[in-house]
Design an enzyme around this catalytic site. Structure first.
Site: not given
Ligand SMILES: [Zn+2]
Lengths: 249, 389
Positions: A129-131, A142
């Site tokens: 998970i890219d934040i 994101f």
């Protein structure tokens, strides 16, 4: 106490290793197989290779390169990038990949996580998970592939990924990535408190204190390192190495 | 496959003429022998020792003068000199010395993406211990492989030219970036000798033309030293090249032990073996295709300084070099050369640099200019001799 898990996270662009800052400004790091060979000689327990161009260019994983990498690599290797079918995953495990990392396609097709997890077991599935912070400070998931925010609450998506069958979570803070200035400890804490699967915190580690803080205060079970294993020190040249972990645990 | 024309390892049974002091034999280019059977290269080393006062107070005095100048001119800068590093003995020890002499060196590394783990670890241990900053340039690995491959396909002996010239230009690039005026080189003529003249030649045009002819990719990240870039750097940056080991007594062996005790630096087992492409060229490609073995450079020097007897040196030289077991497989796989293709390459008639375009004629035409530049120490005297005549 368990030994702290430190995982070098290597970024593959085409057939070269690169390092980015906030997912941009990439520099060449080296040849993937030759670099893995060097990591082999260092005391590394596990490694992760993420192909950052596969999904963007709508390509399948580069299996022949992955095969070569697996033959150079004696420690457990996780791979992510371009995985869109059960067959992709199967082939990767056959080549010797230990865990697969899902990002883009898991967002498009949530059920894909469950499918893979029931096929191969959740311990082999990492959801990445890219934040990234939006304007007005709200954090959002994101998509680097589509260069867009997904209007997903990070905690909701992390919980969902766990429920869908992820065995582990890779949490990357885009704003901190490559900066050496510390990780997003609040985010790490918020996520780790809301899930029960192991969390790999990634993005921003610049010294041993950052690593400690992510684990002891943030509740991460492992830390992914990019810049720290790639450059001599901040602002300096490429030089693959592992930080000394003595007096660490 | 091994075409290396090995002679009888017993020096007393040899049919060709061998220098009575070192182990250079009549096959070495431009060699001649005096009445006592001593070769011109032995005399050259003696002359250099005299000129530089190597290991004597004369040498120390000369070097100290240079060091003072470096410190003075670099006083207001973050770094006052550059040392190119490979992880090998000489450059590592030179960094240690530079620090000991009170210089503030910047280490510069040209990463052709074929480093061994031991070289990488050596650089890290040493720089960490000495608290020296590193500037690295990494070439796109696929592009570098394409350039290396095109040199193999070209059938010439200067297989390491892309690496050597890339490194040489990178030193100039780093000097400009950090406005540093001195580059220290870890060469030692007593330990390694002087490469016989006329053995090989390379320049930017040579690399470009071979890559254009045999390469498949565009040259995008390789730091190519073209004639214009070379001249611009000489005239505008005015960087001076210093070889400190020419002035002092220096022993590789002692240096290795010292570095090991200092920071755990480790010896990688042989000249050029810190890089896998260099190891391939020196232990497989050059001996196999060109019947030439660059080890006689180093071995001769070791005999001259008495680290090794003439008998032993000759015997080592005439025993096939030790090859890392999976090196050839690795190289073939990485460069995408099949077994058959490789066999063909090794058996094909060798070509020379004269068969490809170079700047050589241009350097010769501009002999006067380079004579002047050599006088001003802006190019090494050895450059003038090698490139302009
Ligand atoms: Zn001689």
């Amino acid at each position: 106490m368990l030994r702290t898990r430190i995982i070098p996270v290597l970024l593959l662009k085409g057939e070269s290793l690169v390092k980015t800052i906030k997912f941009k400004n990439f520099t060449y790091v080296g040849d993937p197989c030759n670099s893995l060979r060097i990591f082999n000689e260092l005391e590394v327990d596990e490694l992760m290779v993420l192909d950052i161009s596969a999904s963007k260019e709508k390509k399948s994983p580069n299996f022949s390169l992955i095969k070569d990498m697996c033959s150079e690599c004696f420690m457990p290797l996780s791979y992510g990038g371009g995985i869109r079918t059960i067959e992709h995953a199967k082939k990767l495990f056959d080549l010797g990949i230990e865990k697969i990392v899902l990002n883009t396609y898991a967002i498009e097709n949530h059920l894909f996580i469950s499918q893979l997890s029931s096929y191969f077991g959740s311990q082999a599935i990492i959801v990445s998970i890219d934040i990234r912070k939006r304007r007005f400070a709200k954090k959002d998931v994101f998509s680097n592939t589509f260069k867009s925010y997904l209007n997903l609450d990070p905690i909701d998506w992390a919980k969902q990924a766990e429920e869908l069958g992820a065995g582990e979570l890779l949490l990357t803070s885009v704003d901190n990535e490559g900066t050496w200035q510390g990780m997003d400890f609040d985010l790490i804490k918020n996520i780790s408190q809301n899930i029960s699967i192991p969390l790999i915190a990634h993005g921003g580690a610049g010294n041993l204190d950052h690593i400690k803080k992510a684990i002891h205060e943030g509740g991460a079970s492992a830390v992914g390192l990019g810049s720290m294993v790639t450059f001599q020190k901040k602002g300096m040249g490429v030089l693959i190495h592992m930080p000394k972990l003595e007096n660490f645990n | 496959m091994n075409k290396l024309d090995l002679q009888d390892p017993d020096i007393n049974n040899v049919q060709i003429k061998v220098c009575s002091r070192c182990i250079y034999d009549e096959r070495v280019s431009n060699i001649s022998f005096d009445a006592n059977g001593i070769c011109n290269y032995c005399h050259q080393v003696d002359k250099l020792k005299e000129e530089y006062g190597t290991g004597k107070s004369k040498g120390t005095l000369q070097l100290n003068k240079i060091l003072d100048k470096i410190k003075l001119e670099g006083a207001n800068k973050k770094y006052d000199c550059i040392v190119g590093v490979s992880g090998g003995t000489d450059s590592s020890y030179l960094l240690y010395l530079a620090k000991k002499w009170g210089l503030r060196p910047l280490a510069v590394h040209f990463d052709n993406t074929w480093n061994t783990a031991i070289a990488t670890m050596n650089i890290h241990k040493l720089l960490n211990h000495l608290e020296i900053d590193l500037y690295t340039y990494v070439v796109d690995n696929k592009e570098m492989d394409d350039i290396i491959r095109s040199f193999i396909l070209a059938g010439v002996a200067e297989s390491e030219a892309p690496n050597d010239l890339g490194f040489a230009y990178l030193l100039r690039i780093a000097a400009r970036k950090y406005s540093i005026k001195y580059i220290l080189e870890g060469h030692s003529f007593t330990e390694e000798g002087i490469t016989p003249l006329g053995r090989n030649y390379f320049d930017g045009k040579y690399i470009k033309s071979i890559h254009q002819k045999f390469g498949k990719r565009k040259m995008k990240t390789y730091p190519l030293m073209t004639f214009t870039r070379f001249l611009t750097s000489i005239i505008f940056d005015q960087v001076k090249f210093i070889r400190p080991l020419w002035y002092i007594s220096y022993s590789k062996k002692d240096a290795q032990e010292h570095l090991n005790q200092l920071c755990g630096w480790e010896y990688y087992g042989g000249h050029h073996l810190e890089n896998r492409s260099a190891a391939f060229f020196h232990t497989i490609y050059l001996p196999g295709k060109f019947n030439s073995d660059f080890r006689n450079n180093t071995i001769s020097s070791q005999v001259r300084i008495g680290n090794c007897s003439r008998e032993d040196g000759w015997s080592i030289y005439n025993t096939a070099p030790i090859v890392e077991p999976d090196l050839l497989t690795y190289v073939k796989k990485r460069l995408e050369i099949s077994d058959i293709e490789f066999e063909h390459i090794m058996n094909k008639q060798p070509l020379s640099w004269k068969d490809y375009p170079t700047y050589k004629k241009r350097f010769e035409r501009l002999k006067g200019l380079f004579y002047l530049l050599a006088k001003l120490n802006l190019v090494p005297k050895s450059f003038y001799i090698k490139y302009c005549s």
